[in-house]
Design a protein around this motif. Structure first.
Motif, PDB file in Angstrom:
ATOM      1  N   PHE A 135      -5.255   4.543  -5.673  1.00  0.00           N
ATOM      2  CA  PHE A 135      -5.594   5.255  -4.718  1.00  0.00           C
ATOM      3  C   PHE A 135      -6.090   7.320  -5.005  1.00  0.00           C
ATOM      4  O   PHE A 135      -4.711   7.404  -5.029  1.00  0.00           O
ATOM      5  CB  PHE A 135      -4.906   5.270  -3.400  1.00  0.00           C
ATOM      6  N   PRO A 174      -3.303   6.570   2.856  1.00  0.00           N
ATOM      7  CA  PRO A 174      -4.002   4.429   2.906  1.00  0.00           C
ATOM      8  C   PRO A 174      -2.573   3.584   3.048  1.00  0.00           C
ATOM      9  O   PRO A 174      -2.181   4.398   3.302  1.00  0.00           O
ATOM     10  CB  PRO A 174      -3.740   3.844   1.057  1.00  0.00           C
ATOM     11  N   THR A 177      -8.656   9.606   2.461  1.00  0.00           N
ATOM     12  CA  THR A 177      -8.262   9.260   1.085  1.00  0.00           C
ATOM     13  C   THR A 177      -9.486   8.490   0.940  1.00  0.00           C
ATOM     14  O   THR A 177     -10.954   8.140   1.254  1.00  0.00           O
ATOM     15  CB  THR A 177      -7.116   7.390   1.329  1.00  0.00           C
ATOM     16  N   SER A 205       1.021  -1.361  -0.077  1.00  0.00           N
ATOM     17  CA  SER A 205       0.193   0.161   0.088  1.00  0.00           C
ATOM     18  C   SER A 205       1.235   0.916  -0.487  1.00  0.00           C
ATOM     19  O   SER A 205       1.459   1.551   0.837  1.00  0.00           O
ATOM     20  CB  SER A 205      -0.938  -0.271   1.345  1.00  0.00           C
ATOM     21  N   ALA A 214      -7.651   2.838   5.354  1.00  0.00           N
ATOM     22  CA  ALA A 214      -6.749   3.752   4.780  1.00  0.00           C
ATOM     23  C   ALA A 214      -8.157   5.068   5.691  1.00  0.00           C
ATOM     24  O   ALA A 214      -8.335   5.388   6.101  1.00  0.00           O
ATOM     25  CB  ALA A 214      -7.331   4.228   3.387  1.00  0.00           C
TER      26      ALA A 214
END
Length: 980
Positions: free
Chosen positions: A296, A304, A323, A264, A319
């Motif tokens: 994202f 995130p 986000t 991530s 998140a």
């Protein structure tokens, strides 16, 4: 990780060009376990001043005055408290007087005064050996005419050095470029902490996320750089570190699963923020392929974060509230149909934080191993960093507070949340955050307190004693603590207690994991380009470390199973679904009711609307009407309001009343506003006589509704509640809501109302946005005034005139969610050196006098406490206040009644006749509730004390110790506990 910047702020000040460098100072005779130190210094200025700024910090609380005016209250040693003091300059005099307090050691202070003269020259005055200090304040010590013979301060070191580095023997200052030594880290008995690696900051960055690969190696990520692989050795020397050459990093979430590394990214690495899959394509044990599976939209400290493999084989991602949810994740998802759902207008944060970030806010979503199908599981978080599953497959997270809100009624402490399907946790920007008790929200498992949540981990697989294998470990970056949270099933969800598992100075913990290969717990420190390190925790005590059962015990299992069956209906609507859903709407388990209500919303409205309006069970009616408000239209409002008006409020519990009041709100929010005068008047006729009542929570929701509906007399009643408020939060709530009332004011009330603003702004304390919130309330209220009223109120609104409107002893805010373990080691200190008067004040501040008599005064709903000291040791007194339900006397036990209509009432039986019970439904209730015996289906004793939890959370550690001494003295101010 919203506060990873505070270290950076402190360290960077060392590079500012100035005439002098601030030095940590302390009392030369000081070596106390905890203490208060006073320091002062008078400066002579060189000429007319254009601008002057004071900075101050301490280990770990500081208050500062400038020329006798309080200017700084600050509780974070790792950052500056700051005040513009230009307007306080008198000729060429500058007197700085500071009070440093430390809850767990000697108090050290750091002060800097920066002056810019009108001719453009600059000068800096700092704390150094020329300051004078004392362990006791003397009258006038903060005035320029003070002449007592105080000692010179002792210098500890320059700015950037930890203040405790040269104090005592318990801690050792870290060498430059090295992570915190283990001598500065404290763990529970039997647990051993090793430092395996001190990360070279300039070369390998600051590590913030970590996972275990299939071979038991650790993959770690620099917050602003690449990935590293760690092969733990027997010690630091044999631990192997390798930099991975794969082109990805900036990870705040890592997971090894399905022969891949999932990443991530929160930053600019690879293709920017997103969900990536990294693989080894040629079998050489090196990652070489990076695939972006999902882009994202969002990043930064609230971007995130973590990834976990769920028991269902899905990948779960969390998140923060900056986000956006993954594109397409709301389609067919459990969490849907969200809105802000605020009855009255909110104010944004006074400093602009997160303004405009709307629901669904922080979220958890799940996806398949290829990242193709996404579903939004739950939302309404602020900024949780990590997630973890327990042995029974239940998901938890640790959500962040907004420390700028402290002192205000909408402040919510950091908390552990049970992330069930479709859960809504109610974060809304500014003042809009929902209270936990809203019927359409899921509350916390346990509130922790001030802090900054980072990594979390279940103890599953750790070679620890049984209690610590089932614990949830949560990291607090700000205060350098790893807590062990111990869950207890409560129906279909959990409650919990917590204790400090590991603490250190400094210990900015970032991530944590259990390595199944060796059964050890690993954690990292660092973040925001600060010094990072990797540590290992093992157990070598006498208790068995044999693996415990891999699933939860029998308690709550059936309830959890029912909840999960209902959760399947959050995304499906099979034939016969209503038959499964409807009985659970009446459940006494809040988690079951919530799951059933969400499932109901997913079914065809036409199939159940009439059934909802015909329902007779109180719980089922409330839940069904909640669903109708969220899925119906404006044509349904009149029927919903009429049905709510028929509920038997005199026989309902506080929880049921709060639920019903929230449904009234939803009926107006979701179903068309104030569209029917007759319906509104009926609601006012029912609710207005009930305000104010005995429950503060109920009063708040009644006020929201009655102000919204412009109920007659609500301003007068609301003002009385404002001035009767026991805390600044209570008072501020009433002031905040009443700002919306345009009608029903007289001039005396206006003057008192705006005088409260002056009181709050000058006397009350809170977070960084507190005073700006007060200013917003004043501005909103003033905009509703006629020009003639504005002219008459001008002096009060400008602060030139004021009226005494409230008791100043109410200036209390949330300090800490105290646990017995926080205080048990300090209990020997209640035997001497305590303060009788401060103990008495703490007794009142904790609202003990409302229910308990003491030395001939106080309430009578609880036991008389005058003889406590003759019967109980300090530990018992502490436990009785912190964990009131641990032991409940038969004389004060509550009874749970279930009526033949399915309603639940809880209260203490005060009297009984042949055909009825008279019960008190709360410790502060003024009227008794009648329960007819022929309507009682069943009854049993409640294990929960009538005494509320959290009554000590606005007290300091010292105040709690004074309170215990006060309780044990029987009202005798000459008791030995008050001798020095």
């Amino acid at each position: 990780m919203r506060r990873l910047g505070s270290w950076f702020v402190l360290l960077c000040f060392a590079s500012i060009s100035c005439a002098q460098t601030p030095m940590w100072i302390w009392n030369s005779n000081s070596a106390a376990d905890k203490e208060t130190v006073y320091a002062r210094k008078e400066f002579k200025l060189a000429g007319p001043v254009k601008e002057a700024t004071l900075y101050a910090t301490a280990d770990n609380h500081i208050s500062a005055t400038f020329n006798g005016k309080p200017v700084i209250q600050h509780d974070d040693w790792a950052s500056w408290g700051k005040a513009n003091v230009t307007g306080l300059i008198r000729d060429k005099d500058a007197l700085v007087a500071v009070t440093g307090k430390n809850d767990s050691g000697a108090a050290a202070m750091l002060v800097k005064l920066e002056v810019v003269y009108k001719d453009g020259k600059k000068q800096t005055f700092v704390s150094d050996a020329s300051w004078t200090v004392s362990k006791e304040a003397a009258p006038g010590w903060d005035r320029t005419d003070f002449a007592a013979d105080w000692k010179k301060a002792t210098v500890l070191g320059k700015l950037g050095m930890q203040p405790w580095g040269n104090v005592g023997t318990a801690t050792v200052a870290a060498a430059p470029g090295e992570a915190t030594p283990v001598e500065n880290i404290k763990s529970l008995d039997g647990f051993v902490v090793e430092r395996l690696y001190s990360v070279p900051l300039g070369e390998e960055g600051s590590w913030v996320s970590m996972t275990v690969d299939p071979k038991g190696r650790l993959i770690c990520s620099d917050q602003y750089g690449g990935l590293f692989r760690v092969t733990p050795g027997a010690d630091a020397d044999s631990t192997k570190i390798e930099k991975l050459s794969v082109p990805i990093g900036d990870a705040q979430g890592l997971l090894c699963a399905y022969d891949a590394l999932y990443v991530s990214v929160n930053g600019g690495a690879a293709q920017g923020s997103g969900f990536y899959k990294v693989t080894d394509t040629n079998g050489d044990d090196q990652y070489d392929k990076v695939e972006l599976l999902k882009k994202f939209n969002g990043g930064g400290e609230h971007g995130p974060h973590a990834i976990r493999l769920g028991p269902d084989g899905m990948l779960y991602v969390i998140a923060g509230n900056h986000t956006d949810i993954p594109q397409g994740s709301e389609v067919g998802a459990p969490h849907k149909n969200w809105a802000e759902d605020l009855l009255l207008p909110r104010n944004p944060d006074g400093n602009g934080h997160a303004t405009g970030r709307m629901a669904p806010a922080g979220w958890i979503a799940r996806t398949d191993k290829d990242g193709k199908q996404w579903q939004l599981l739950c939302a309404g978080f602020r900024n949780p960093y990590d997630i973890a599953f327990n042995a029974d497959g239940e998901l938890f997270t640790y959500d962040a507070d907004m420390e700028w809100d402290t002192g205000a009624p909408w402040y919510r402490p950091t908390r552990v949340n049970h992330a069930v399907s479709a859960a809504e946790f109610g974060w809304r920007y500014g003042t809009g955050k929902w209270p936990d008790y809203y019927v359409d929200s899921v509350g916390s498992v346990v509130d922790i307190g001030l802090g900054s949540p980072t990594g979390i981990e279940m103890g599953l697989g750790a070679k620890f004693p049984a209690k610590y294998q089932t614990a949830l470990y949560i990291n607090d970056w700000t205060y350098g603590v790893i807590y062990a949270v111990h869950m207890q099933p409560q129906g279909a969800t959990y409650t919990a207690t917590f204790e400090k598992f590991i603490t250190g100075r400094p210990l900015p913990v970032t991530d944590i994991c259990v390595n199944p290969k060796d059964g050890a717990l690993y954690f990292t420190i660092g973040g925001r380009k600060t010094q990072s390190g990797l540590y290992r925790v093992t157990y070598n005590g006498p208790e068995s470390t044999a693996p415990v059962a891999t699933t939860e015990g029998e308690e709550g299992r059936a309830a959890r199973a029912l909840r999960r069956e209902l959760e399947k209906l959050h995304t499906t609507n099979p034939e016969g679904a209503l038959g499964k859903i409807w009985p659970s709407l009446a459940s006494n388990d809040r988690a079951i009711r919530y799951a059933a209500r969400v499932a109901l919303e997913n079914q065809d409205l036409a199939s159940w609307k009439n059934k909802a309006l015909a329902e007779t069970n109180v719980n089922a009616t409330i839940q069904a009407l909640t669903a109708l408000c969220r899925t119906g239209d404006k044509a349904d409002q009149a029927a919903v309001l009429a049905k709510l008006n028929t509920l038997p409020y005199d026989q309902m519990s506080e929880e049921q009343i709060l639920d019903a009041l929230r449904v009234y709100q939803l009926a107006y929010i979701r179903l068309g506003g104030k569209q029917n005068d007759a319906a509104n008047e009926a609601v006012i006729a029912l609710l207005n006589p009930r305000f104010p009542g005995d429950s503060e929570k109920v009063n708040r929701e009644l006020l929201n509704l009655l102000v919204y509906l412009e109920a007659p007399g609500i301003v007068e009643k609301g003002m009385k509640q404002l001035f009767a408020g026991q805390t600044q939060q209570e008072q501020m709530f009433y002031a905040f809501v009443l700002r919306n009332a345009e009608k029903g004011w007289n001039m005396d009330q206006r003057k008192a109302y705006f005088s409260w603003m002056n009181l709050a702004e000058s006397k009350y304390r809170g977070g960084n946005s507190f005073k700006k919130f007060v200013m917003q309330i004043r501005n909103d209220a003033s905009q509703k005034l006629a020009k003639s009223d504005l002219a008459e109120l001008k002096e009060i609104m400008e602060g030139a005139q004021t009226e005494e409107v409230a008791n100043l002893e109410t200036t209390r805010q949330f300090i800490h969610n105290w646990q017995v373990d926080d205080l048990v080691d300090m209990l020997p200190q209640v035997e001497s050196g305590r303060n009788f008067e401060k103990g008495r004040i703490a007794f009142e501040a904790a609202q003990c006098t409302k229910c308990h008599r003491y030395a001939g005064q106080g309430g009578g709903t609880g036991p008389d406490l005058t003889g406590v000291g003759n019967r109980f040791a300090p530990l018992y007194v502490l436990e009785a206040m912190v964990v009131p339900s641990k032991v409940v006397s038969d004389q004060y036990v509550n009874t749970i009644f279930q009526t033949d209509s399915g309603d639940i009432l809880v209260g203490r039986i005060i009297s009984e006749t042949d055909d009825a019970y008279q019960i008190r439904t709360g410790p502060f209730a003024k009227e008794l509730t009648v329960v007819k015996k022929d309507e009682v289906e069943g009854m049993k004793h409640s294990p929960q004390s009538e005494m509320p939890n959290g009554l000590l959370n606005t007290l300091t550690q010292e105040e709690i110790l004074d309170l215990i001494a006060y309780l044990r003295c029987g009202g005798n101010a000459d008791d030995a506990a008050f001798k020095k």
